[in-house]
Each structure stands twice: as structure tokens, then as C-alpha cells.
Design a protein around this motif. Structure first.
Motif, PDB file in Angstrom:
ATOM      1  N   HIS A  93       0.841  -1.175   0.000  1.00  0.00           N
ATOM      2  CA  HIS A  93       0.000   0.000   0.000  1.00  0.00           C
ATOM      3  C   HIS A  93       0.879   1.228   0.000  1.00  0.00           C
ATOM      4  CE1 HIS A  93       0.803  -0.851   4.269  1.00  0.00           C
ATOM      5  NE2 HIS A  93       0.755   0.460   4.432  1.00  0.00           N
ATOM      6  N   THR A  94       0.306   2.336  -0.377  1.00  0.00           N
ATOM      7  CA  THR A  94       1.095   3.549  -0.503  1.00  0.00           C
ATOM      8  C   THR A  94       1.052   4.354   0.772  1.00  0.00           C
ATOM      9  OG1 THR A  94      -0.714   4.922  -1.275  1.00  0.00           O
ATOM     10  CG2 THR A  94       0.440   3.628  -2.939  1.00  0.00           C
ATOM     11  N   SER A 117       3.720  11.116  11.929  1.00  0.00           N
ATOM     12  CA  SER A 117       3.551  10.466  13.223  1.00  0.00           C
ATOM     13  C   SER A 117       3.077   9.023  13.098  1.00  0.00           C
ATOM     14  CB  SER A 117       2.550  11.254  14.077  1.00  0.00           C
ATOM     15  OG  SER A 117       1.292  11.320  13.415  1.00  0.00           O
ATOM     16  N   GLN A 118       2.533   8.643  11.911  1.00  0.00           N
ATOM     17  CA  GLN A 118       2.035   7.299  11.699  1.00  0.00           C
ATOM     18  C   GLN A 118       3.071   6.379  11.063  1.00  0.00           C
ATOM     19  OE1 GLN A 118      -1.341   8.695   9.304  1.00  0.00           O
ATOM     20  NE2 GLN A 118      -2.716   7.939  10.893  1.00  0.00           N
ATOM     21  N   LEU A 119       4.217   6.915  10.667  1.00  0.00           N
ATOM     22  CA  LEU A 119       5.234   6.111  10.018  1.00  0.00           C
ATOM     23  C   LEU A 119       5.935   5.213  11.020  1.00  0.00           C
ATOM     24  CD1 LEU A 119       6.814   8.840   7.734  1.00  0.00           C
ATOM     25  CD2 LEU A 119       5.274   7.016   7.043  1.00  0.00           C
ATOM     26  N   PRO A 120       6.449   4.040  10.578  1.00  0.00           N
ATOM     27  CA  PRO A 120       7.215   3.178  11.479  1.00  0.00           C
ATOM     28  C   PRO A 120       8.439   3.898  12.027  1.00  0.00           C
ATOM     29  CG  PRO A 120       6.645   2.043   9.425  1.00  0.00           C
ATOM     30  CD  PRO A 120       6.293   3.482   9.234  1.00  0.00           C
ATOM     31  N   GLN A 121       8.894   3.461  13.198  1.00  0.00           N
ATOM     32  CA  GLN A 121      10.022   4.102  13.848  1.00  0.00           C
ATOM     33  C   GLN A 121      11.344   3.514  13.344  1.00  0.00           C
ATOM     34  OE1 GLN A 121       9.492   6.776  16.005  1.00  0.00           O
ATOM     35  NE2 GLN A 121       7.420   6.488  15.182  1.00  0.00           N
ATOM     36  N   GLY A 122      12.441   4.181  13.710  1.00  0.00           N
ATOM     37  CA  GLY A 122      13.765   3.655  13.389  1.00  0.00           C
ATOM     38  C   GLY A 122      14.321   4.105  12.062  1.00  0.00           C
ATOM     39  N   GLY A 123      13.720   5.120  11.432  1.00  0.00           N
ATOM     40  CA  GLY A 123      14.205   5.551  10.134  1.00  0.00           C
ATOM     41  C   GLY A 123      15.406   6.464  10.194  1.00  0.00           C
ATOM     42  N   TYR A 144      16.504   2.243   1.891  1.00  0.00           N
ATOM     43  CA  TYR A 144      15.129   2.037   1.465  1.00  0.00           C
ATOM     44  C   TYR A 144      14.210   1.806   2.656  1.00  0.00           C
ATOM     45  CZ  TYR A 144      16.155   1.937  -3.527  1.00  0.00           C
ATOM     46  OH  TYR A 144      16.503   2.290  -4.801  1.00  0.00           O
ATOM     47  N   ALA A 145      14.726   1.163   3.699  1.00  0.00           N
ATOM     48  CA  ALA A 145      13.937   1.028   4.923  1.00  0.00           C
ATOM     49  C   ALA A 145      13.685   2.393   5.550  1.00  0.00           C
ATOM     50  CB  ALA A 145      14.655   0.108   5.917  1.00  0.00           C
ATOM     51  N   ALA A 146      14.681   3.282   5.477  1.00  0.00           N
ATOM     52  CA  ALA A 146      14.519   4.634   6.007  1.00  0.00           C
ATOM     53  C   ALA A 146      13.491   5.410   5.196  1.00  0.00           C
ATOM     54  CB  ALA A 146      15.857   5.364   6.002  1.00  0.00           C
ATOM     55  N   PHE A 147      13.497   5.248   3.853  1.00  0.00           N
ATOM     56  CA  PHE A 147      12.533   5.948   3.009  1.00  0.00           C
ATOM     57  C   PHE A 147      11.094   5.620   3.423  1.00  0.00           C
ATOM     58  CE2 PHE A 147      15.546   6.190  -0.911  1.00  0.00           C
ATOM     59  CZ  PHE A 147      16.276   7.168  -0.262  1.00  0.00           C
ATOM     60  N   GLN A 148      10.878   4.377   3.869  1.00  0.00           N
ATOM     61  CA  GLN A 148       9.534   3.948   4.247  1.00  0.00           C
ATOM     62  C   GLN A 148       9.156   4.397   5.653  1.00  0.00           C
ATOM     63  OE1 GLN A 148       9.942  -0.296   3.658  1.00  0.00           O
ATOM     64  NE2 GLN A 148       9.333  -0.183   1.507  1.00  0.00           N
ATOM     65  N   ARG A 149      10.115   4.921   6.402  1.00  0.00           N
ATOM     66  CA  ARG A 149       9.884   5.288   7.797  1.00  0.00           C
ATOM     67  C   ARG A 149       9.938   6.795   8.064  1.00  0.00           C
ATOM     68  NH1 ARG A 149      11.923   0.138   7.953  1.00  0.00           N
ATOM     69  NH2 ARG A 149      11.354  -1.157   9.759  1.00  0.00           N
ATOM     70  N   LEU A 150      10.420   7.573   7.094  1.00  0.00           N
ATOM     71  CA  LEU A 150      10.646   8.995   7.323  1.00  0.00           C
ATOM     72  C   LEU A 150       9.794   9.848   6.397  1.00  0.00           C
ATOM     73  CD1 LEU A 150      14.554   9.031   7.600  1.00  0.00           C
ATOM     74  CD2 LEU A 150      12.920   9.183   9.487  1.00  0.00           C
ATOM     75  N   LYS A 158       6.398   4.472  -1.904  1.00  0.00           N
ATOM     76  CA  LYS A 158       5.108   3.921  -2.310  1.00  0.00           C
ATOM     77  C   LYS A 158       5.036   2.415  -2.097  1.00  0.00           C
ATOM     78  CE  LYS A 158       2.843   7.479  -4.208  1.00  0.00           C
ATOM     79  NZ  LYS A 158       1.471   7.874  -3.824  1.00  0.00           N
ATOM     80  N   LEU A 159       6.169   1.781  -1.789  1.00  0.00           N
ATOM     81  CA  LEU A 159       6.232   0.321  -1.697  1.00  0.00           C
ATOM     82  C   LEU A 159       6.276  -0.143  -0.249  1.00  0.00           C
ATOM     83  CD1 LEU A 159       8.773  -0.251  -4.597  1.00  0.00           C
ATOM     84  CD2 LEU A 159       6.307  -0.676  -4.646  1.00  0.00           C
ATOM     85  N   SER A 160       5.505   0.484   0.607  1.00  0.00           N
ATOM     86  CA  SER A 160       5.439   0.086   2.005  1.00  0.00           C
ATOM     87  C   SER A 160       4.900  -1.338   2.118  1.00  0.00           C
ATOM     88  CB  SER A 160       4.527   1.043   2.781  1.00  0.00           C
ATOM     89  OG  SER A 160       4.415   0.658   4.119  1.00  0.00           O
TER      90      SER A 160
END
Length: 304
Positions: free
Chosen positions: A3-4, A11-17, A237-243, A181-183
Motif C-alpha cells: 500500500h502507498t 507520526s504514523q510512520l514506522p520508527q527507526g528511520g 530504502y527502509a529509512a525511506f519507508q519510515r521517514l 510507495k512500496l510500504s
């Protein structure tokens, strides 16, 4: 199912980015050292990075059993990110030849601004305008660290090189947003497939006379592929999905700061006073952005 993040708030993004992005950018700053040590052309270095990095990422993904099925929309975003990433490299490397590394690097670092603007237009992510001055300050720091003297007429090649650096910056921002977009898909899967595509796209520019490679060249290429591609892209890429786009933009300035430090410590680079000032401005901007400092705008005195 992927999902995108088009409507996801920071505030809803995963932590650790933050630490992932900081470490990835630190590794990015040391790439030049290994490229020089390899003694190979830029095209060959990039091709081997793609080959070794893709193998490392996809093997690790297989061992972790982290493969996720991808729907058509996810595949489309993966391809957009891959093409943007590879063409970004091609434009940037061509820009180095036309306008020089220093000018190309300064122009290329407008990509955080492209990222923020694209995130606002495509994902509806409202920019935090109160933090924009820190990004401008960081960009000024990048310009000062190059020791450039802005003056004199620009030749046609110079203008073309600057245009290509701008195009590369825009494409890097597109690749970043496509990855976000590739969460739900493992970063190793995203980066591995993108680099695998890069193997085919960059093959015409690679040097396959591997019999002439020295042990130092192989050690440098393996390090670039395993650490500075396999590990680094997994982190990035993990950071892109978290920040948020704002934090990605700010942390990206760690890269030029580390690159200047490598030149200073390893290659005994002698810095000018303006370059030292530039490094300080970059560090100040990154710290201020992360700590949510308010830019000290001049305030008019209240009327009596």
C-alpha cells in the motif's frame, strides 16, 4: 499487499528511520574512497555494484524468506524507481564530464527541494515551511564546501552539464518517492530487483577485462557491492519507508559532509576557510532540523 504512503502522516510512520538514513548517508560519503582505490572507470564500478549488490540483497532476502508477492501497482512503482535510479546515475556521471564534479555535486544537491515539492504535489504531504530555511542553509553549506568561485562566462558544455545534474537530482527524488510507495515490501526485495535491472542497463558501459583487475580492485568492488550497496540500500530504502520527505531531505546532507571529511583525513585535503564554514553550516542545519529548532528570523522592534 503493498500500500502507498500517500496519506500517511509522519507520526504514523514506522520508527527507526533516522538512524538507518544517517548510517546509509555515512556509507555513501565513503564511496569515493573505494572508487578511487578500485582504479576502474565509473561505469564499470557502477555495473559491479549493481551485480554484486543485487546478488547480496536477493540471496539475503531468500535466506530470510522475506519475498512478498507484488501486485501490478507495486511492480509499476518498482520499475519507475529503478529507471529513475539508473538514469539518475547516467545523467550525473555525464554531468561530471561536462561541468566537473564540484559544480555537478552542488547542483545535484538541490534534490532535497525536489523531494519536498514532489511529496507535496504527488502525495499531499504538506511541507513544513518553518524548516525550509535550514534546508537552504544546508545547501549553502554544500556550495561553500566545494570552494567554488562563481564567476566568468559558462560554456555550452557547462550549461549542459548543469542541466543534466538538475535532471539527475529530480530523478533521485522520483526514485525516493517511488520507494516510499512500496510500504510492506522488504527493502532488500525493492533494491535487489532495481539493481538487477541496472545490471542489464549499464552493461554496455562496463569493462569486462577482469583479468587486469588487481587484488585491491577486487577488494574495493566487493566492498562497494556488499557493504555500500547490499547493506546501504537495505538501510536507505527502509529509512525511506519510515521517514517524512522533510527528514529524508535533511539527513541526505550527511553525505557531502562525510565525503569532505574523507578527503581531509585520507587524501590530506587542505580546506579553505569558506569550506570549513560550509561544513559547519551543514552540520548546524542537520542538527537544527532534527531538533525542530526555529530559525532565528530578525524581528522588528515593537512600536512604542
Amino acid at each position: 499487499m503493498a500500500h502507498t504512503l500517500s496519506r500517511t502522516q509522519p507520526s504514523q510512520l514506522p520508527q527507526g528511520g533516522a538512524w538507518r538514513m544517517a548510517l546509509a548517508m555515512t556509507l555513501s560519503g565513503t564511496i569515493g574512497l573505494l572508487v578511487i582505490a578500485s582504479g576502474q572507470s565509473a561505469w564499470s564500478v557502477v555495473w559491479f555494484r549493481c551485480l554484486i549488490g543485487a546478488a547480496a540483497l536477493l540471496i539475503w532476502l531468500s535466506m530470510q524468506r522475506g519475498w512478498k508477492p507484488m501486485n501490478r501497482r507495486a511492480v509499476a512503482w518498482l520499475l519507475v524507481g529503478a529507471v529513475a535510479l539508473i538514469v539518475n546515475w547516467l545523467f550525473l556521471f555525464t554531468s561530471y564530464r561536462l561541468s566537473g564534479i564540484a559544480i555537478s555535486t552542488v547542483v545535484y544537491h538541490v534534490q532535497p527541494f525536489f523531494l519536498i515539492l514532489l511529496a507535496a504535489m504527488v502525495q499531499g504531504e504538506a511541507p513544513q515551511w518553518q524548516k525550509m530555511p535550514w534546508l537552504v542553509l544546508a545547501l549553502l553549506g554544500v556550495a561553500l564546501t566545494t570552494g567554488l568561485q562563481w564567476g566568468g562566462p559558462m560554456q555550452a558544455d557547462m550549461l549542459q552539464g548543469v542541466a543534466m545534474a538538475l535532471a539527475a537530482a529530480l530523478l533521485y527524488a522520483v526514485a525516493t518517492l517511488a520507494t516510499r510507495k512500496l510500504s510492506g515490501i522488504a527493502p532488500a526485495q525493492i533494491a535487489g530487483l532495481q539493481l538487477l535491472l541496472g545490471v542489464g542497463l549499464l552493461a554496455p558501459w562496463a569493462n569486462f577485462s577482469i583479468s587486469s583487475f588487481t587484488p585491491t580492485a577486487w577488494a574495493s568492488l566487493l566492498t562497494l557491492g556488499l557493504v555500500h550497496t547490499g547493506l546501504m540500500y537495505n538501510l536507505m530504502y527502509a529509512a525511506f519507508q519510515r521517514l517524512s520527505a522533510q527528514r529524508i531531505a535533511a539527513l541526505s546532507f550527511i553525505y557531502p559532509l562525510v565525503a569532505i571529511a574523507v578527503d581531509l583525513l585520507v587524501f590530506r585535503l587542505v580546506l579553505q576557510g569558506t569550506q570549513v564554514l560550509g561544513m559547519g553550516l551543514i552540520l548546524l542545519a542537520i542538527v537544527a532540523h532534527q531538533r525542530d529548532w526555529v530559525f532565528p528570523w530578525p524581528r522588528a522592534k515593537a512600536a512604542a
